[in-house]
Design a protein around this motif. Structure first.
Motif, PDB file in Angstrom:
ATOM      1  N   GLU A 118       0.873  -1.182   0.000  1.00  0.00           N
ATOM      2  CA  GLU A 118       0.000   0.000   0.000  1.00  0.00           C
ATOM      3  C   GLU A 118       0.908   1.230   0.000  1.00  0.00           C
ATOM      4  O   GLU A 118       1.850   1.311   0.766  1.00  0.00           O
ATOM      5  N   GLU A 122      -0.599   5.149   6.117  1.00  0.00           N
ATOM      6  CA  GLU A 122       0.118   4.564   7.258  1.00  0.00           C
ATOM      7  C   GLU A 122       1.254   5.504   7.706  1.00  0.00           C
ATOM      8  O   GLU A 122       1.038   6.715   7.771  1.00  0.00           O
ATOM      9  N   VAL A 144      -4.450   4.574   8.830  1.00  0.00           N
ATOM     10  CA  VAL A 144      -4.858   3.420   8.015  1.00  0.00           C
ATOM     11  C   VAL A 144      -6.369   3.505   7.854  1.00  0.00           C
ATOM     12  O   VAL A 144      -7.092   3.668   8.837  1.00  0.00           O
ATOM     13  N   SER A 149      -7.222   0.052   2.644  1.00  0.00           N
ATOM     14  CA  SER A 149      -6.840  -1.332   2.941  1.00  0.00           C
ATOM     15  C   SER A 149      -7.599  -2.297   2.029  1.00  0.00           C
ATOM     16  O   SER A 149      -7.011  -3.215   1.449  1.00  0.00           O
ATOM     17  N   HIS A 172       1.258  -8.042   8.647  1.00  0.00           N
ATOM     18  CA  HIS A 172       0.732  -7.016   9.558  1.00  0.00           C
ATOM     19  C   HIS A 172       1.460  -7.078  10.903  1.00  0.00           C
ATOM     20  O   HIS A 172       2.367  -7.904  11.092  1.00  0.00           O
ATOM     21  N   PHE A 184      -6.230  -3.252   8.923  1.00  0.00           N
ATOM     22  CA  PHE A 184      -5.734  -3.799   7.653  1.00  0.00           C
ATOM     23  C   PHE A 184      -5.985  -5.308   7.591  1.00  0.00           C
ATOM     24  O   PHE A 184      -6.472  -5.838   6.584  1.00  0.00           O
ATOM     25  N   THR A 225       1.077  -3.200   4.333  1.00  0.00           N
ATOM     26  CA  THR A 225       0.987  -1.742   4.433  1.00  0.00           C
ATOM     27  C   THR A 225       2.342  -1.107   4.076  1.00  0.00           C
ATOM     28  O   THR A 225       3.330  -1.813   3.838  1.00  0.00           O
TER      29      THR A 225
END
Ligand code: NAD
Length: 335
Positions: A118, A122, A144, A149, A172, A184, A225
């Motif tokens: 992503e 974040e 986030v 997400s 994660h 997420f 992320t």
């Protein structure tokens, strides 16, 4: 058909690997019109900003960009142009394939995985400041959202489906970052249920780092992320022989920008000795995005042949060839 492409040569070794890449692109016989724009330090002098509006306008107009690396001053100075570009154009998906090449020495064989990171929020949201005037404490905000997400996880599953990938691993830190990373993970688990034909699993990021070093062949597509993706994708580049051979794409709904994973390596600038492969393979990702799979395949086959033979390769691959010489050899192999 003439493809209009925004060209950002960048700085440091950027202009050298860009010139090498154009040489190879020309050998496909496809027609391109490159609109060259300035960023970073050079743009700062001319426009008073490292990411001037004409750059964004050109990308919005042409929809496709080919980009060299851009230096970001550490600690002080202007904000990263790379991060700014991704956020301004909503290039939310950063796709970084890591594939072993015959002839490129590395600790592993047969690695073939893709990192989907992503790219817009974040810890890279840019909300960061010192708490006190003495600069003894600093804080940053990690944002986030459900929207971003779900969007990145759906992108990852669609990519897996299109490219025949069998498994998606969501990475994660939801055990500690229960709200941000937890959100997420929750989105990943929910979207995964829409794709029952693709295996889904999740890993905590620290464990993932170890697993990738122990048994990278067990992973297929990783979605995560921004910060975890930034770090793990360099790790993945290391699994297949380093940054010299690691390409990437930044994809949004309207615009896509293709660039090597590596940075501007300023201490090597102007020496014509750095590996052009990462940027050449990024250009191949661009050609596939344009629907020119045949041209991309021809370049990739030539890159594989040159790497396998190992004669006309740059210093990082154990050779003595210059950036230009390696690109010329790749172009020659394309027949
Ligand atoms: P870097 O990727 O520029 O260089 C790290 C090391 O990787 C180099 O010293 C070199 O040994 C190797 N390397 C990198 N590219 C190579 C190539 N093409 N061929 C052979 N070896 C290569 O990383 P850095 O030194 O951490 O960053 C330098 C600057 O680049 C910083 O200002 C950073 O912010 C910026 N950067 C930009 C981007 C981008 O534009 N997308 C990405 C990463 C870093």
């Amino acid at each position: 058909m003439v493809y209009k492409i925004t060209l950002i040569p960048g700085d440091g070794i950027g202009p050298e690997v860009t010139a090498a890449t154009l040489l190879v692109l020309r050998a496909t016989g496809l027609e391109f019109e490159f609109e060259e724009v300035q960023t970073g330090e050079a743009a700062l002098k001319e426009y008073g900003t490292p990411l001037p509006e004409p750059v964004l306008d050109s990308l919005r107009r042409n929809k496709v960009g080919l980009k060299g690396p851009i230096t970001t001053p550490i600690g002080t100075g202007f904000r990263s142009v790379n991060v700014g570009l991704r956020q301004a154009l909503n290039l939310y998906a950063n796709v970084r394939p890591a594939r072993s090449f015959e002839g490129v020495s590395s600790r592993y064989k047969g690695v073939d995985l893709v990192m989907v990171r992503e790219n817009t929020e974040e810890l890279y949201s840019g909300v960061e400041h010192f708490v006190d005037p003495e600069h003894n404490a600093a804080e940053t905000i990690s944002i986030v959202t459900r929207k971003a997400s779900e969007r990145i996880v759906r992108f990852a599953f669609e990519y897996a489906r299109r490219e025949g990938r069998k498994k998606v691993t969501a990475v994660h830190k939801a055990n500690i970052l229960k709200a941000t990373s937890g959100l997420f993970l929750e989105c990943a688990q929910r979207i995964a249920r829409e794709y029952p034909q693709i295996k889904f699993e999740d890993r905590i990021v620290d464990n993932m780092a170890m697993q990738l070093v122990l048994k990278p062949e067990e992973y297929d597509l990783i979605v995560t992320t921004n910060l975890f993706g930034d770090i793990l994708s360099d790790l993945c580049a290391g699994l297949v022989g380093g940054l010299g051979v690691a390409p990437s794409a930044n994809i949004g709904d309207d615009v896509a920008v293709f660039e090597p994973v590596h940075g501007s390596a300023p201490k090597y600038a102007g020496q014509n000795k750095m590996n052009p492969t990462a940027m050449i393979l990024s250009a191949c990702m661009m050609l596939r995005h344009l629907g020119e799979a045949e041209g991309a395949g021809r370049i990739e086959a030539a890159v594989r042949a040159v790497l396998k033979e190992g004669k006309v390769v740059t210093y990082d691959l154990g050779g003595k060839a210059s950036t230009t010489a390696m690109a010329e050899e790749i172009a020659r192999r394309m027949g």
